[in-house]
Design an enzyme around this catalytic site. Sequence first.
Site: not given
Length: 587
Positions: A155, A308, A310, A312
């Site tokens: 993340s 960010d 990834d 999400d």
Amino acid sequence: MLEELNLDKTAEKNIKKWLKGKYDDETKATINKWIEEKNISQLTDSFYKNLEFGTGGMRGEIGVGSNRMNKYTVGAATQGLANYINKCYPEGEDLKAAIAYDSRNFSPEFAQIAADIFSANGITAYVFPELRPTPQLSFTVRELGCQAGLVITASHNPREYNGYKVYWNDGSQVVAPHDKNIVDEVNAITTISKIKFRGIKKRLKTIRPALDKKYLKAVKSISVSPRINRKQSDLKIVFSSIHGTGITMVPDALKQLGFENVHIVEEQAKPDGNFPTVVYPNPEEQEAMSLSLKLAKEIDADLVMATDPDADRVGMAVKDPSGEWQLLNGNQAASLIVFYLLKAWKKAKKLTGKEYVAKTIVTTELIDAMAAKAGVKCYNTLTGFKYIAQVIRETEGKETFIGGGEESYGYLIGDKVRDKDAVAACAIIAELTAYARHNGISLFDFLADMYKEYGFFYEGLISVTKKGKSGAEEIQQMMADFRANPPKELAGSTVIRMDDYKALTRTNLESGEAEDIPTGLGIESSNVLQFFTKDGTKFTCRPSGTEPKIKFYVGVKGELKDKTLFKETLESLKNKVSSIKDELALS
């Protein structure tokens, strides 16, 4: 020589196991080097425990050791997961798992290791041909009818980290009992000889581009005001993917909603696990957003957004009346999204009495207030989007999920994805900005109108890092101290209630009476404490499930009498949060 170092017993046991086992020569050479150098801290932190699943899965620094992300820990996690999948489904069933990965170092390699292990265990592995956002994995699990899925990502953590998020057949991250059962299966992998590293080619599949189109179609379906989007197509948007996966989907998502004036921060557009332009690839950080804000000033943008690695989570910024750009925190952005969705759904006559929004218990109470006024139910869950996904799963067919989110910059709109989705969030944030502009006001004015109507809620987060074994022990002691000695006052207001989610008890601190906290949708036993004061202040203590941190959330409330008093009111609330931090010596 190892015994002479007086290491933690578990660390010593794990080190011996790695030195004697069938681990590669390079790994063993690194361990022996640390022993020769008497690098006790490195040996201890790398081996004092095994990486374990928290609220977001498994996450740790890349490197050698049982407490690090590497071929063997990824291998053990995947073998344990594969064993569990095979136990959960009858023999002969066509088992499938989807795998995605982000831009972090070793993400493609870890994804391939996982795919090989799945295939070797009779589970067909569907792998994206290149990096893709985490929410797209959630969507794909459901679309392909997979029994499970995983994403290789850490993340928004610093560059030295990587991680492993596990998803179940509904596209959400695993919850009880699956999470604990998977941990048991992983812990049962006591030697690497139990890991089937050699893949079976016929069970290795590449996910086709058609899934990209289906996901983008799902994102487009969340739009409530397509006509307004078309009229405001020249809305000037700055977007950065901060060297991550957002670049693969967000620009296309914005384009299909009708936004044609999107400016990409080119210095951060190329995926790169070293994140060369930032210290932390986290849109919560001013520094990570600096290039986006620089471009916004140059072109006089209407909106700034950044995802960010990834994709999400998304951060956003608004321009205040003086022309300066202000970053919104996660509570503000979540509130704006819900504020807009409730207005737009009401205008579109989509509210029937069966709709709801959802958020976590550490997220702003402003969302509760807005939902109550709109006659819409608001579910509060434990921290972690898997609990919001649990609510969606359990209410499916009976109630309709509008949207929701959590204070840590994660938001979800609609139920086609079962995890926080920055691609969809970027689309709806652009739409609500267009909605405000269509109504003759700025995004900042839209924010101020929300506070003027419902009260000025402000939340602050104090995050304290305590690394290693000693840090974990210190965090547990801090929680024990708060339980044994609750604060009597916060910023001059009496603390009247304590909610202990570990004991699942709610205590009236004035009368001493206690009652059970109901379990069920999104609520189970968890090491979280909340304190409430007479003036409406909320204070929460929660150890992180994925990082060596303890987090303190402070929520306060004031009144915005006039838009011109926005800055003054905000500063007053910030000072109140700071005073609570000082009172409790949170550092």
